[in-house]
Design a protein around this motif. Sequence first.
Motif, PDB file in Angstrom:
ATOM      1  N   ILE A  35     -86.219 -29.217 -75.915  1.00  0.00           N
ATOM      2  CA  ILE A  35     -87.045 -30.130 -76.679  1.00  0.00           C
ATOM      3  C   ILE A  35     -86.519 -31.669 -76.267  1.00  0.00           C
ATOM      4  CG2 ILE A  35     -87.346 -30.999 -79.109  1.00  0.00           C
ATOM      5  CD1 ILE A  35     -86.300 -28.461 -80.160  1.00  0.00           C
ATOM      6  N   PRO A  36     -87.467 -32.446 -76.218  1.00  0.00           N
ATOM      7  CA  PRO A  36     -87.348 -33.849 -75.439  1.00  0.00           C
ATOM      8  C   PRO A  36     -86.405 -34.619 -76.676  1.00  0.00           C
ATOM      9  CG  PRO A  36     -89.791 -33.106 -75.281  1.00  0.00           C
ATOM     10  CD  PRO A  36     -89.027 -31.955 -76.144  1.00  0.00           C
ATOM     11  N   ASP A  37     -85.700 -35.492 -76.134  1.00  0.00           N
ATOM     12  CA  ASP A  37     -85.053 -36.329 -77.009  1.00  0.00           C
ATOM     13  C   ASP A  37     -85.939 -37.165 -78.142  1.00  0.00           C
ATOM     14  OD1 ASP A  37     -82.480 -35.480 -76.125  1.00  0.00           O
ATOM     15  OD2 ASP A  37     -82.429 -36.758 -74.774  1.00  0.00           O
ATOM     16  N   THR A  38     -85.720 -37.104 -79.118  1.00  0.00           N
ATOM     17  CA  THR A  38     -86.383 -37.997 -80.190  1.00  0.00           C
ATOM     18  C   THR A  38     -85.421 -38.257 -81.248  1.00  0.00           C
ATOM     19  OG1 THR A  38     -86.902 -35.938 -81.703  1.00  0.00           O
ATOM     20  CG2 THR A  38     -88.385 -36.566 -79.907  1.00  0.00           C
ATOM     21  N   ASP A  39     -85.801 -39.272 -82.130  1.00  0.00           N
ATOM     22  CA  ASP A  39     -84.988 -39.715 -83.350  1.00  0.00           C
ATOM     23  C   ASP A  39     -84.730 -38.937 -84.268  1.00  0.00           C
ATOM     24  OD1 ASP A  39     -84.652 -42.036 -81.765  1.00  0.00           O
ATOM     25  OD2 ASP A  39     -85.960 -43.100 -82.607  1.00  0.00           O
ATOM     26  N   SER A  40     -85.567 -37.973 -84.454  1.00  0.00           N
ATOM     27  CA  SER A  40     -85.648 -36.804 -85.437  1.00  0.00           C
ATOM     28  C   SER A  40     -86.011 -35.503 -85.065  1.00  0.00           C
ATOM     29  CB  SER A  40     -86.342 -37.488 -86.521  1.00  0.00           C
ATOM     30  OG  SER A  40     -87.603 -37.675 -86.416  1.00  0.00           O
ATOM     31  N   ALA A  70     -81.868 -31.620 -96.016  1.00  0.00           N
ATOM     32  CA  ALA A  70     -82.655 -32.529 -95.720  1.00  0.00           C
ATOM     33  C   ALA A  70     -82.292 -33.824 -95.115  1.00  0.00           C
ATOM     34  CB  ALA A  70     -83.659 -32.952 -96.773  1.00  0.00           C
ATOM     35  N   ASP A  71     -80.838 -34.112 -95.559  1.00  0.00           N
ATOM     36  CA  ASP A  71     -80.300 -35.387 -95.387  1.00  0.00           C
ATOM     37  C   ASP A  71     -79.318 -34.931 -94.015  1.00  0.00           C
ATOM     38  OD1 ASP A  71     -81.150 -36.660 -97.064  1.00  0.00           O
ATOM     39  OD2 ASP A  71     -79.711 -36.143 -98.642  1.00  0.00           O
ATOM     40  N   SER A  72     -79.314 -33.804 -93.411  1.00  0.00           N
ATOM     41  CA  SER A  72     -78.395 -33.419 -92.200  1.00  0.00           C
ATOM     42  C   SER A  72     -78.905 -34.336 -91.243  1.00  0.00           C
ATOM     43  CB  SER A  72     -78.835 -31.853 -91.889  1.00  0.00           C
ATOM     44  OG  SER A  72     -77.936 -31.492 -90.969  1.00  0.00           O
ATOM     45  N   SER A  73     -77.667 -34.522 -90.390  1.00  0.00           N
ATOM     46  CA  SER A  73     -77.953 -35.337 -89.096  1.00  0.00           C
ATOM     47  C   SER A  73     -77.905 -34.372 -87.919  1.00  0.00           C
ATOM     48  CB  SER A  73     -76.875 -36.223 -88.977  1.00  0.00           C
ATOM     49  OG  SER A  73     -75.566 -35.445 -88.918  1.00  0.00           O
ATOM     50  N   ASP A  74     -78.089 -33.025 -88.210  1.00  0.00           N
ATOM     51  CA  ASP A  74     -78.037 -31.936 -86.777  1.00  0.00           C
ATOM     52  C   ASP A  74     -79.259 -32.213 -86.053  1.00  0.00           C
ATOM     53  OD1 ASP A  74     -75.979 -30.597 -87.961  1.00  0.00           O
ATOM     54  OD2 ASP A  74     -77.214 -29.133 -88.913  1.00  0.00           O
ATOM     55  N   THR A  75     -78.979 -32.247 -84.781  1.00  0.00           N
ATOM     56  CA  THR A  75     -80.159 -32.435 -83.796  1.00  0.00           C
ATOM     57  C   THR A  75     -80.388 -31.014 -83.031  1.00  0.00           C
ATOM     58  OG1 THR A  75     -79.406 -34.763 -83.680  1.00  0.00           O
ATOM     59  CG2 THR A  75     -80.926 -33.857 -81.794  1.00  0.00           C
ATOM     60  N   PHE A  76     -81.471 -30.701 -82.949  1.00  0.00           N
ATOM     61  CA  PHE A  76     -81.621 -29.302 -82.359  1.00  0.00           C
ATOM     62  C   PHE A  76     -82.246 -29.835 -80.853  1.00  0.00           C
ATOM     63  CE2 PHE A  76     -80.603 -26.652 -85.703  1.00  0.00           C
ATOM     64  CZ  PHE A  76     -80.632 -27.255 -86.702  1.00  0.00           C
ATOM     65  N   HIS A  77     -81.944 -29.122 -80.060  1.00  0.00           N
ATOM     66  CA  HIS A  77     -82.282 -29.387 -78.520  1.00  0.00           C
ATOM     67  C   HIS A  77     -83.147 -28.451 -77.833  1.00  0.00           C
ATOM     68  CE1 HIS A  77     -79.756 -33.350 -78.740  1.00  0.00           C
ATOM     69  NE2 HIS A  77     -78.905 -32.574 -79.209  1.00  0.00           N
ATOM     70  N   TYR A  78     -82.908 -27.256 -78.451  1.00  0.00           N
ATOM     71  CA  TYR A  78     -83.730 -26.008 -77.762  1.00  0.00           C
ATOM     72  C   TYR A  78     -84.478 -25.279 -78.932  1.00  0.00           C
ATOM     73  CZ  TYR A  78     -81.127 -26.840 -73.655  1.00  0.00           C
ATOM     74  OH  TYR A  78     -80.706 -27.645 -72.602  1.00  0.00           O
ATOM     75  N   LEU A  79     -85.646 -24.732 -78.111  1.00  0.00           N
ATOM     76  CA  LEU A  79     -86.683 -23.893 -78.764  1.00  0.00           C
ATOM     77  C   LEU A  79     -86.957 -22.646 -78.487  1.00  0.00           C
ATOM     78  CD1 LEU A  79     -89.233 -24.003 -81.104  1.00  0.00           C
ATOM     79  CD2 LEU A  79     -90.591 -24.874 -79.207  1.00  0.00           C
ATOM     80  N   LEU A  80     -86.780 -21.697 -78.996  1.00  0.00           N
ATOM     81  CA  LEU A  80     -87.049 -20.165 -78.826  1.00  0.00           C
ATOM     82  C   LEU A  80     -88.288 -19.830 -79.358  1.00  0.00           C
ATOM     83  CD1 LEU A  80     -86.648 -17.439 -77.480  1.00  0.00           C
ATOM     84  CD2 LEU A  80     -85.162 -16.982 -79.547  1.00  0.00           C
ATOM     85  N   GLU A  81     -89.602 -19.530 -78.758  1.00  0.00           N
ATOM     86  CA  GLU A  81     -90.697 -19.081 -79.236  1.00  0.00           C
ATOM     87  C   GLU A  81     -91.179 -17.928 -78.595  1.00  0.00           C
ATOM     88  OE1 GLU A  81     -94.150 -21.841 -78.636  1.00  0.00           O
ATOM     89  OE2 GLU A  81     -92.861 -22.573 -77.058  1.00  0.00           O
TER      90      GLU A  81
END
Length: 114
Positions: A35-40, A70-81
């Motif tokens: 997933i491209p780096d984004t702020d959210s 909803a307030d979590s700062s977790d960032t997800f970098h990979y998508l499985l579809e």
Amino acid sequence: MEHHLQAYFKNESDAETALAKLQRCPIRDARVDSIPDTDSNPFLLPALSFTSNSTPNTGVITDRDVISRADSSDTFHYLLEFYVNEKDREEAVSILSKTEAHLDKEAYDKIRNN
């Protein structure tokens, strides 16, 4: 009917592990992408296993947990579809629930309400 599912992961290893586990379930067009780096990230919830009456199995998150997520700062970098048939969707979600997979809120609601 066929469903398109997307699961989000913090790292590629977790996504690849989930994909390997899903291979025992009839899925098609599966892929892992960064997933491209984004702020959210979208609002994501842990993948849960649901019974046929749409009730989550033991150990599910409560509304309080959803609010805290909803307030979590977790960032997800990979998508499985992937695509899965209606009759196999419950098995696929059950497999995902045993991994580090997270689903977006829209997918979570769709699974829960079907």
